[in-house]
Design a protein around this motif. Structure first.
Motif, PDB file in Angstrom:
ATOM      1  N   UNK A   3      51.840  49.803 -21.681  1.00  0.00           N
ATOM      2  CA  UNK A   3      51.223  50.602 -20.675  1.00  0.00           C
ATOM      3  C   UNK A   3      49.844  51.184 -20.828  1.00  0.00           C
ATOM      4  N   UNK A   4      49.399  51.369 -19.406  1.00  0.00           N
ATOM      5  CA  UNK A   4      48.035  51.982 -19.447  1.00  0.00           C
ATOM      6  C   UNK A   4      47.920  53.370 -19.553  1.00  0.00           C
ATOM      7  N   UNK A  17      44.978  50.314 -22.971  1.00  0.00           N
ATOM      8  CA  UNK A  17      46.363  49.732 -23.024  1.00  0.00           C
ATOM      9  C   UNK A  17      46.934  49.921 -24.482  1.00  0.00           C
ATOM     10  N   UNK A  18      48.189  50.684 -24.260  1.00  0.00           N
ATOM     11  CA  UNK A  18      48.745  50.908 -25.494  1.00  0.00           C
ATOM     12  C   UNK A  18      50.375  50.811 -25.562  1.00  0.00           C
ATOM     13  N   UNK A 301      44.580  45.182 -18.826  1.00  0.00           N
ATOM     14  CA  UNK A 301      43.497  45.402 -19.486  1.00  0.00           C
ATOM     15  C   UNK A 301      42.446  45.682 -18.759  1.00  0.00           C
ATOM     16  N   UNK A 302      42.484  45.470 -17.294  1.00  0.00           N
ATOM     17  CA  UNK A 302      41.149  45.641 -16.613  1.00  0.00           C
ATOM     18  C   UNK A 302      41.368  46.735 -15.482  1.00  0.00           C
ATOM     19  N   UNK A 303      42.437  47.746 -15.945  1.00  0.00           N
ATOM     20  CA  UNK A 303      42.499  48.943 -15.240  1.00  0.00           C
ATOM     21  C   UNK A 303      41.190  49.816 -14.766  1.00  0.00           C
ATOM     22  N   UNK A 304      40.589  49.724 -16.166  1.00  0.00           N
ATOM     23  CA  UNK A 304      39.294  50.541 -15.828  1.00  0.00           C
ATOM     24  C   UNK A 304      38.351  49.837 -15.013  1.00  0.00           C
ATOM     25  N   UNK A 305      38.324  48.542 -14.624  1.00  0.00           N
ATOM     26  CA  UNK A 305      37.489  47.935 -13.586  1.00  0.00           C
ATOM     27  C   UNK A 305      37.935  48.373 -12.212  1.00  0.00           C
ATOM     28  N   UNK A 321      47.597  46.105  -9.631  1.00  0.00           N
ATOM     29  CA  UNK A 321      47.497  46.308 -11.148  1.00  0.00           C
ATOM     30  C   UNK A 321      48.733  45.313 -11.606  1.00  0.00           C
ATOM     31  N   UNK A 322      48.873  44.456 -12.435  1.00  0.00           N
ATOM     32  CA  UNK A 322      49.738  43.826 -12.745  1.00  0.00           C
ATOM     33  C   UNK A 322      49.822  43.872 -14.600  1.00  0.00           C
ATOM     34  N   UNK A 323      50.864  43.855 -15.063  1.00  0.00           N
ATOM     35  CA  UNK A 323      50.854  43.772 -16.682  1.00  0.00           C
ATOM     36  C   UNK A 323      50.092  42.784 -17.340  1.00  0.00           C
ATOM     37  N   UNK A 324      50.445  41.587 -16.835  1.00  0.00           N
ATOM     38  CA  UNK A 324      49.312  40.469 -17.467  1.00  0.00           C
ATOM     39  C   UNK A 324      48.649  39.642 -16.265  1.00  0.00           C
TER      40      UNK A 324
END
Length: 324
Positions: A3-4, A17-18, A301-305, A321-324
């Motif tokens: 999850x983000x 991401x954790x 992993x790109x959520x911040x962007x 946003x997608x998980x991968x």
């Protein structure tokens, strides 16, 4: 599950991401395997700490996916059903707990990506143009941020009804997007101090019938000054910050104006109303009356962007946003 997560509120880099425990559905809930989440300014407010969520938390509220597990007292849904939602906290996760009443079953011809791109903004455009102020042929409307996801939907729906749409955008590239959506005139990068004058010039001094403002602080005063007498100001968001305080008496001095701050909560929480609006939204998507406009796709992993791009106003259309 991945999850983000926001460990401490802050800027876009606060999104990491954790691993989080797999959720369990309670009564009236389902667990959904996320396919796509929508990225919204509401998520930004959560990340920044404006909504006072207790960290660590998973942001997000909108998405689409496949039902994995049913909680007690759930009817009308089954494991394997594809559903979409606009109001499930913690939607930036591989598995999301969604209230069954808030999960809209997806028709076979509507993809998860299109649904995730349309649930919040599409349903908002629906109620704003059907319940808040139903503009009709011959009227005029000012739509702010018309190249954004909501702005494009509003522009296309209004123009399709014969409403004269004046659009504001920040760049010439976005002006082309607004024109393609049906805007009759586009105002590019105007100083808010000059905006009302430009609108009145375009309307022969009369002003517009309705203003749809999702920007808030930067455009609020100009929007009020752009209305005709007895015009309606629809405050639909606060992308630039909360609108300033207003003395209600000033609405009389400005021409007996109407001011409203509607929310989707009050228009799409009742299950029957939600499904009715969603059904009409899907019909609009099929007919082309409203179109999916995806401005960017990002991984967890790109959520911040994604958040940085949304806040910078560099994008047009909906971010996903997608998980991968």
């Amino acid at each position: 599950m991945r999850a983000v997560v926001v460990e401490q509120p802050g800027g876009p880099q606060a999104l990491t991401v954790g691993e989080r425990p797999d959720p369990t559905p309670g009564p009236g809930q389902v667990v959904v395997q996320l396919a796509v989440a929508g990225v919204n300014f509401k998520d930004v407010y959560e990340r920044e700490g404006r909504t006072r969520l207790t960290p660590p938390f998973v942001p997000g509220c909108e998405g689409a996916g496949t039902v994995l597990e049913l909680g007690p007292e759930v009817s009308g849904l089954a494991v394997g059903d594809r559903v979409a939602w606009w109001s499930a906290p913690g939607s930036y996760a591989e598995r999301v707990v969604v209230a069954a009443d808030a999960a809209v079953p997806l028709p076979a011809d509507i993809t998860e990506a299109d649904a995730a791109a349309m649930m919040l903004q599409g349903l908002t455009a629906h109620y704003l143009t059907t319940s808040t102020y139903r503009a009709v042929e011959g009227e005029s409307a000012l739509v702010h941020a018309a190249a954004g996801g909501l702005g494009q939907h509003l522009t296309r729906l209004l123009a399709g009804r014969g409403v004269q749409v004046l659009a504001t955008v920040s760049t010439e590239a976005k002006a082309e997007v607004a024109r393609a959506a049906g805007a009759h005139e586009v105002i590019v990068g105007a100083d808010p101090a000059d905006l009302a004058g430009l609108v009145r010039k375009s309307t022969g001094g009369r002003g517009v019938d309705v203003v749809y403002d999702g920007v808030g602080l930067d455009t609020f005063k100009a929007g009020l000054d752009s209305l005709r007498p007895r015009g309606t100001f629809v405050l639909a968001g606060a992308a630039s910050g909360p609108a300033p305080a207003l003395d209600p008496q000033s609405l009389a001095a400005l021409g007996s104006l109407y001011l409203t701050r509607p929310t989707l909560v009050d228009h799409a929480t009742d299950p029957a109303e939600l499904r009715s609006r969603a059904a009409e939204l899907f019909e609009w998507m099929r007919s082309g009356a409203i179109r999916v406009s995806i401005g960017g796709r990002y991984t967890f992993e790109q959520a911040h962007q994604a958040h940085a791009d949304l806040q910078s106003r560099r994008t047009t259309g909906k971010l996903l946003l997608t998980p991968a």
